[in-house]
Design an enzyme around this catalytic site. Structure first.
Site: not given
Ligand code: AMP
Length: 296
Positions: A51, A54, A166, A193
Site C-alpha cells: 500500500h 510501503h 507506523k 501514511v
Molecule cells: P509490513 O509489510 O506491515 O511488515 O510493513 C513493512 C514496512 O512498512 C514496515 O517498516 C512498516 O512500519 C511500514 N509501514 C506499514 N504501514 C505503514 C504506513 N501506513 N505508513 C508508513 N509505513 C508503513
C-alpha cells in the site's frame, strides 16, 4: 540497475516489473554486483499486500540510494499461535506491479524454507524496548522480527534500510538491534501514511467490514485527542490515557493498550515533559490494529 521485464495488466497496458529473485545466493550476487559498480543499496523490508505506506519507504529509498531492493516475505516467526499468518493477504502480482510502477529495482521474495531451513535454531532477543506493549501482547513477536530483519540485512548487505513509524516500537527494536550488534547499516524511519479519513494504512485493513472501518477511526481520533490535551497544557499521563481509552471504548473497540511513552526508550510517561509518543492497540472485531503519534 537490475533488469526488469514487461507484462500486461488487467487493462492491457504495459507494466514494468522489477526483477525478482527467490534465493539468498541470487540476492547476494546481485548486491555484490551493484556494490562493485559503486552503487549504494537501499533495502525496504515488507510482508507485502503493498500500500502507499510501503511505497513511501520505496520513495525515500529511491531518493537516497542508487538501487532500491524491496523484500516480500510473510515471516512466520513473528506471528503467534492463533494470529493471522495463514490468512495474511499475499497478492503477489499486484505487489510486483506496484513495486515496478514505483521504481523498485529488485524484489527478494524467498519462500519460508529459503529463510528458515528445517534445522534453524538461532533467534535474536532484543531486551528493554521490546518488552512492553506489542512485546507483552504478542509474545515472541519481536524475537521473530529481530531475527528476520537481521537475516535480511545480512543477505542484502544494504547501506540503508527503511522502516515505518507506523510500527513505532518495532523501529526502536530495530535501531537497538543494529546498534547492539554493530551492524553496518543506517536505519531510516519514515512517517505514517494515512488514508484521507485518517486511518493509518495497513495490510490488515482489508479484513475490516465497512462498519468496522468506521469504528477503527477511533484510533487516530484518540491520538489526536491526546495531542489536543497536551497542547492545551494537560501533563498528567493518566488523565490523557483515560480520555483516549474512553474514546476507543465508546466506539466499541476492544482496547489492548493505550500508552504515552518517552520517544527514545519506550518507558511509560507519568508526567508529560518532553517528546512523547502516544500509542494505541485495539481490536476492531477480530482485527487487531495499532497506531501512534509523536507529540512534541
Ligand atoms: P509490513 O509489510 O506491515 O511488515 O510493513 C513493512 C514496512 O512498512 C514496515 O517498516 C512498516 O512500519 C511500514 N509501514 C506499514 N504501514 C505503514 C504506513 N501506513 N505508513 C508508513 N509505513 C508503513
Amino acid at each position: 540497475m537490475a533488469s526488469a521485464s514487461e507484462s500486461t495488466n488487467a487493462t492491457g497496458s504495459a507494466v514494468r516489473r522489477p526483477k525478482a529473485v527467490r534465493r539468498r545466493d541470487e540476492l547476494r550476487r546481485a548486491v555484490a554486483a551493484f556494490r562493485a559498480s559503486g552503487q549504494t543499496v537501499g533495502l525496504v523490508p515488507t510482508m507485502g499486500a503493498v500500500h502507499a505506506g510501503h511505497l513511501s519507504l520505496v520513495e525515500a529509498c529511491r531518493t537516497e540510494c542508487d538501487v532500491t531492493i524491496a523484500t516480500l516475505f510473510v515471516n512466520p516467526t513473528q506471528f503467534g499461535p492463533g494470529e493471522d499468518f495463514a490468512q495474511y493477504p499475499r497478492p503477489l502480482d499486484a505487489d510486483l506491479e506496484a513495486f515496478g510502477r514505483h521504481g523498485v529495482d529488485l524484489v527478494f521474495m524467498p519462500d519460508t524454507e529459503e529463510m528458515y531451513r528445517p534445522d534453524h535454531q538461532t533467534f535474536i532477543e532484543v531486551g528493554g524496548v521490546s518488552e512492553a506493549f506489542e512485546g507483552e501482547g504478542r509474545p515472541g513477536h519481536f524475537r521473530g522480527v529481530a531475527t528476520i530483519v537481521l537475516k535480511l540485512l545480512n543477505v542484502a548487505a544494504a547501506d540503508i534500510a527503511y522502516f515505518g513509524q507506523k510500527d513505532y516500537q518495532q523501529s526502536l527494536v530495530i535501531r537497538r538491534l543494529v546498534e547492539d550488534l554493530d551492524l553496518p547499516v543506517q536505519i531510516r524511519v519514515c512517517p505514517i501514511v494515512r488514508d484521507p479519513d485518517g486511518l493509518a494504512m495497513s495490510s490488515r485493513n482489508v479484513y475490516l467490514s465497512g462498519q468496522e472501518r468506521r469504528q477503527a477511526l477511533a484510533l487516530p481520533e484518540s491520538l489526536a485527542r491526546a495531542e489536543e490535551q497536551i497542547t492545551a497544557g494537560e501533563r498528567d499521563a493518566d488523565v490523557i490515557r483515560q480520555a483516549m481509552t474512553e474514546h476507543l471504548e465508546r466506539a466499541g473497540l476492544d482496547v489492548q493498550y493505550v500508552a504515552l511513552v518517552d520517544s527514545g526508550t519506550m518507558t511509560s510517561t507519568h508526567t508529560v515533559t518532553g517528546p512523547t509518543v502516544a500509542l494505541v492497540a485495539a481490536k476492531v472485531g477480530k482485527t487487531r490494529l495499532i497506531d501512534n503519534r509523536i507529540i512534541g
